[in-house]
Scaffold this motif. Structure first.
Motif, short mmCIF file in Angstrom:
data_model
loop_
_atom_site.label_atom_id
_atom_site.label_comp_id
_atom_site.label_asym_id
_atom_site.label_seq_id
_atom_site.Cartn_x
_atom_site.Cartn_y
_atom_site.Cartn_z
N SER B 87 21.64 -13.78 53.72
CA SER B 87 21.14 -14.09 55.05
C SER B 87 19.69 -13.69 55.27
N SER B 88 19.07 -13.05 54.30
CA SER B 88 17.68 -12.65 54.48
C SER B 88 16.81 -13.40 53.48
N PRO B 89 15.69 -13.95 53.91
CA PRO B 89 14.84 -14.67 52.94
C PRO B 89 14.29 -13.76 51.85
N ARG B 90 14.23 -12.46 52.09
CA ARG B 90 13.73 -11.54 51.07
C ARG B 90 14.66 -11.44 49.88
N GLN B 91 15.94 -11.76 50.08
CA GLN B 91 16.91 -11.59 49.01
C GLN B 91 17.26 -12.90 48.32
#
Lengths: 164, 187
Positions: B87-91
């Motif tokens: 759910s996070s663009p960083r991951q």
């Protein structure tokens, strides 16, 4: 309210659409015109200056508690627009369709989002699509199109085509 | 060492020295062929790892998102192929655009793309994301994601079935395998 009324589909409020229509006409004889009234539906047109009073009366005295929809109709050739409200009473199981007519060169109407909070986004969307300004609305801005959009896409004189 | 012979080394700040020395190291490795040798050994490993763990961003826009949900359900089970939705663009590694992009959404989608860490890929799923689809010439729908983000894989369909989506990711796996990117001393 007896068992008979329950069997016929009346809500706990006990008022049919006909009774509500009758009450509205008696209270606002000049400003409300009933087009049609059945057990669960009321169709009416309301004059613009009395609109806020009619809405407040419907909320306080007739148990209307939910704004189902607010939309518009553009009558380009007649130079007018309609604002169409669908307001529902859960207690009476009645939905009222109210039409307020506006001249096309002065598209302003009193907001009802201070009476029913649910009208907030409906009115913003109607502003977004038709350019009808709701006076007294807490946040009269665009909701679906980005800020700075300079057209109202649901108007009849809107020319379609690619813009982004 | 006589410092009078290298006055610029004394004038450097600590940060400048680190930049200078790592730059020198990289150039040395490239000139000597060391980077090439290490890349040849590690690139297949990186490629294998990237292929088997390309996490798409869990970002549903429209009805194609339902196919995405079906693909991650137990019937199609996309997770067995390494597609774990985060759910996070960083991951995440893959930006899966599944639906129409309105003018209001466009800056946010661009921002999500820029928030993702390299290496990253973009998959356009469904007609709306590819070309605007039914909203051709619309006043508020962007005519294809590739007008503002580089797209790697296009999955046609309206909406594509989960098999088609998984097949698109298999195509992406082939692309990653073909690139065979060595990243020694990069980044």
């Amino acid at each position: 309210m007896g068992k008979l009324a329950q069997r016929e589909g009346l809500g706990p409020g006990g008022k049919t659409g006909e009774v509500i229509a009758q009450t509205l006409v008696e209270k606002f004889p000049q400003d409300v015109k009933i087009t049609k009234a059945t057990q669960n539906r009321v169709f009416a047109t309301v004059n613009k200056p009395a609109w806020l009073n009619v809405a407040a009366f419907m909320k306080d005295a007739l148990d209307f508690d939910h704004v189902t929809a607010v939309s518009g109709v553009d009558w380009l050739e007649e130079k007018k627009m309609w604002v169409v409200y669908h307001i529902t009473s859960y207690a009476n199981r009645v939905t009222a369709e109210l039409i307020v007519e506006l001249p096309r060169d002065q598209l302003e109407i009193d907001s009802i989002s201070n009476l029913w909070g649910g009208a907030n986004w409906h009115e913003r969307e109607t502003y977004d699509m038709y350019g009808i300004v709701f006076l007294g609305h807490p946040r009269m801005e665009r909701i679906l199109t980005p800020d700075g959009t300079d057209y109202f896409p649901y108007r009849k004189d809107f020319v379609g085509g690619r813009r982004v | 060492m006589d410092l009078r012979l290298a006055p610029h080394a004394v004038a450097m700040s600590a940060r400048e020295f680190v930049a200078w020395s790592s730059d020198m190291m990289e150039q040395l490795m490239q000139a000597s062929g060391g980077k090439k040798a290490v890349d040849k050994i590690t690139a297949p490993i990186w490629s294998w790892a990237l292929r088997n763990a390309n996490y798409p961003l869990h970002f549903g826009i429209a009805c194609c998102a339902l196919e995405m949900a079906a693909a991650s359900g137990s019937r199609f089970d996309a997770e067995r192929l390494g597609m774990i939705f985060r759910s996070s663009p960083r991951q995440t590694d893959v930006l899966l655009v599944n639906g129409w992009v309105t003018a209001k959404l466009r800056p946010d989608l661009r921002r999500l793309y820029e928030q993702m860490a390299e290496p990253r890929w973009v998959v356009a799923m469904g007609e709306c994301a590819i070309s605007g689809g039914p909203w051709y010439d619309s006043y508020n729908t962007v005519q294809g994601v590739d007008t503002f983000i580089p797209v790697d894989i296009y999955i046609p369909g309206c909406p594509p079935r989960p098999e088609a989506m998984i097949d698109g990711f298999m195509k992406l796996h082939k692309k990653i395998n073909k690139e065979m990117k060595g990243t020694f001393l990069e980044g």
